[in-house]
Design a protein around this motif. Sequence first.
Motif, PDB file in Angstrom:
ATOM      1  N   PHE A  23     -18.868 -58.809  22.273  1.00 11.61           N
ATOM      2  CA  PHE A  23     -17.627 -58.087  22.002  1.00 11.61           C
ATOM      3  C   PHE A  23     -17.232 -57.183  23.171  1.00 11.61           C
ATOM      4  O   PHE A  23     -16.035 -57.009  23.445  1.00 11.61           O
ATOM      5  CB  PHE A  23     -17.760 -57.272  20.712  1.00 11.61           C
ATOM      6  N   TYR A  24     -18.231 -56.615  23.861  1.00 10.22           N
ATOM      7  CA  TYR A  24     -17.910 -55.847  25.070  1.00 10.22           C
ATOM      8  C   TYR A  24     -17.291 -56.756  26.135  1.00 10.22           C
ATOM      9  O   TYR A  24     -16.408 -56.336  26.891  1.00 10.22           O
ATOM     10  CB  TYR A  24     -19.166 -55.175  25.628  1.00 10.22           C
ATOM     11  N   PHE A  25     -17.753 -58.000  26.171  1.00 10.15           N
ATOM     12  CA  PHE A  25     -17.208 -58.956  27.139  1.00 10.15           C
ATOM     13  C   PHE A  25     -15.758 -59.310  26.786  1.00 10.15           C
ATOM     14  O   PHE A  25     -14.904 -59.443  27.674  1.00 10.15           O
ATOM     15  CB  PHE A  25     -18.066 -60.215  27.170  1.00 10.15           C
ATOM     16  N   ILE A  26     -15.472 -59.451  25.497  1.00  9.67           N
ATOM     17  CA  ILE A  26     -14.094 -59.697  25.059  1.00  9.67           C
ATOM     18  C   ILE A  26     -13.197 -58.539  25.473  1.00  9.67           C
ATOM     19  O   ILE A  26     -12.084 -58.729  25.981  1.00  9.67           O
ATOM     20  CB  ILE A  26     -14.044 -59.904  23.527  1.00  9.67           C
ATOM     21  N   ASP A  27     -13.694 -57.323  25.272  1.00 11.47           N
ATOM     22  CA  ASP A  27     -12.943 -56.140  25.689  1.00 11.47           C
ATOM     23  C   ASP A  27     -12.802 -56.095  27.205  1.00 11.47           C
ATOM     24  O   ASP A  27     -11.767 -55.694  27.741  1.00 11.47           O
ATOM     25  CB  ASP A  27     -13.667 -54.890  25.188  1.00 11.47           C
ATOM     26  N   PHE A  28     -13.858 -56.523  27.917  1.00 11.16           N
ATOM     27  CA  PHE A  28     -13.847 -56.572  29.381  1.00 11.16           C
ATOM     28  C   PHE A  28     -12.720 -57.473  29.887  1.00 11.16           C
ATOM     29  O   PHE A  28     -12.028 -57.159  30.865  1.00 11.16           O
ATOM     30  CB  PHE A  28     -15.205 -57.085  29.857  1.00 11.16           C
ATOM     31  N   LEU A  29     -12.502 -58.591  29.190  1.00 15.74           N
ATOM     32  CA  LEU A  29     -11.494 -59.559  29.631  1.00 15.74           C
ATOM     33  C   LEU A  29     -10.080 -59.180  29.198  1.00 15.74           C
ATOM     34  O   LEU A  29      -9.126 -59.338  29.969  1.00 15.74           O
ATOM     35  CB  LEU A  29     -11.834 -60.950  29.083  1.00 15.74           C
ATOM     36  N   ASN A  30      -9.953 -58.675  27.979  1.00 13.07           N
ATOM     37  CA  ASN A  30      -8.613 -58.530  27.396  1.00 13.07           C
ATOM     38  C   ASN A  30      -8.226 -57.120  26.976  1.00 13.07           C
ATOM     39  O   ASN A  30      -7.170 -56.928  26.384  1.00 13.07           O
ATOM     40  CB  ASN A  30      -8.493 -59.435  26.149  1.00 13.07           C
ATOM     41  N   ASN A  32      -9.443 -55.168  24.553  1.00 13.89           N
ATOM     42  CA  ASN A  32      -9.324 -55.211  23.100  1.00 13.89           C
ATOM     43  C   ASN A  32     -10.086 -54.021  22.520  1.00 13.89           C
ATOM     44  O   ASN A  32     -11.315 -54.010  22.480  1.00 13.89           O
ATOM     45  CB  ASN A  32      -9.896 -56.535  22.581  1.00 13.89           C
ATOM     46  N   ARG A  33      -9.348 -53.008  22.038  1.00 14.62           N
ATOM     47  CA  ARG A  33      -9.983 -51.791  21.558  1.00 14.62           C
ATOM     48  C   ARG A  33     -10.789 -52.025  20.285  1.00 14.62           C
ATOM     49  O   ARG A  33     -11.811 -51.382  20.055  1.00 14.62           O
ATOM     50  CB  ARG A  33      -8.933 -50.709  21.299  1.00 14.62           C
ATOM     51  N   LYS A  34     -10.323 -52.967  19.434  1.00 10.85           N
ATOM     52  CA  LYS A  34     -11.081 -53.269  18.222  1.00 10.85           C
ATOM     53  C   LYS A  34     -12.435 -53.884  18.591  1.00 10.85           C
ATOM     54  O   LYS A  34     -13.458 -53.552  17.982  1.00 10.85           O
ATOM     55  CB  LYS A  34     -10.291 -54.222  17.330  1.00 10.85           C
ATOM     56  N   ALA A  35     -12.426 -54.782  19.559  1.00 11.58           N
ATOM     57  CA  ALA A  35     -13.676 -55.390  20.006  1.00 11.58           C
ATOM     58  C   ALA A  35     -14.592 -54.327  20.606  1.00 11.58           C
ATOM     59  O   ALA A  35     -15.816 -54.347  20.392  1.00 11.58           O
ATOM     60  CB  ALA A  35     -13.390 -56.481  21.038  1.00 11.58           C
ATOM     61  N   ASN A  36     -14.012 -53.372  21.339  1.00  9.27           N
ATOM     62  CA  ASN A  36     -14.798 -52.296  21.936  1.00  9.27           C
ATOM     63  C   ASN A  36     -15.466 -51.445  20.872  1.00  9.27           C
ATOM     64  O   ASN A  36     -16.653 -51.110  20.981  1.00  9.27           O
ATOM     65  CB  ASN A  36     -13.892 -51.439  22.823  1.00  9.27           C
TER      66      ASN A  36
END
Length: 277
Positions: A23-30, A32-36
């Motif tokens: 999920f940190y990687f998803i936030d890293f790419l996009n 995404n505060r929810k993922a963070n």
Amino acid sequence: MFEQTMTRLHELMIVLYAISILFYFIDFLNKNRKANMFAFWLLAIVWALQTIFLFLYMMRTGRFPVLTIFEGLYFYAWVLITLSLAINRVLRVDFTVFFTNILGFIIMAIHTFAPVQVESNAMAEQLVSELLLIHITMAILSYGAFSLSFVFSLLYLLQYKLLKEKKWGPRLWRISDLSKLEKGAYILNAAGVAMLLLGLILGLQWAVIKLPDFIWYDPKIIGSFILLIIYSVFLYLRVRKEVYGKNLALLNIGAFLVILINFLLASRLSSFHFWYS
């Protein structure tokens, strides 16, 4: 029964840790505060489980768990997770948290899947000493500070590259500005040098008192002093010579490689730190 429970607990932590990093990687790419946030709370659960394990282990062994490589790696991973959670909540430097957790996950995985050495634990029981415990704890805490400083320098080089190539975008702003990254690396290294110096003094004092066959040219001792000299040079260049920028960041990254060699390789070649082998 205790060992089986702890094994299952470690496996659960590895799974949760992996999902958190995803999920940190998803936030890293996009961005995404929810993922963070989801990643943060998963990591908080991992930290809570780690902390519970530390207390259970201390209750079972009757000592602070840092006297074997098995224990030292675990405490090192716990320190990295603690620092990453603090950064996430206090400094809000997202990418620093992401890269710190990748490093922490590697350490945690090595700890979880490495065989437990009963002989090392038995030897550790014979070496219990308040002086020794303080020495090892301070050394590992200094390694934690140096590790986080390494992440700051790594992000500094990434940010420097993006700025030089004029690749503007949201990722550029989320890494944080160069001055903040450089200052963070400097402060962490200053704290790390102080803790490492004190840890070495206490460790040498303990060795002189407790080990009749103590030798000064042991690989672990030499490696630790080389490490102290390298980071002291970093501080000297930063404070006295006012050296900044890319070259200082590269020196910091090189110094961290010396840490890995000293922590993982020199310990196994050492006759002085034989409880790590």
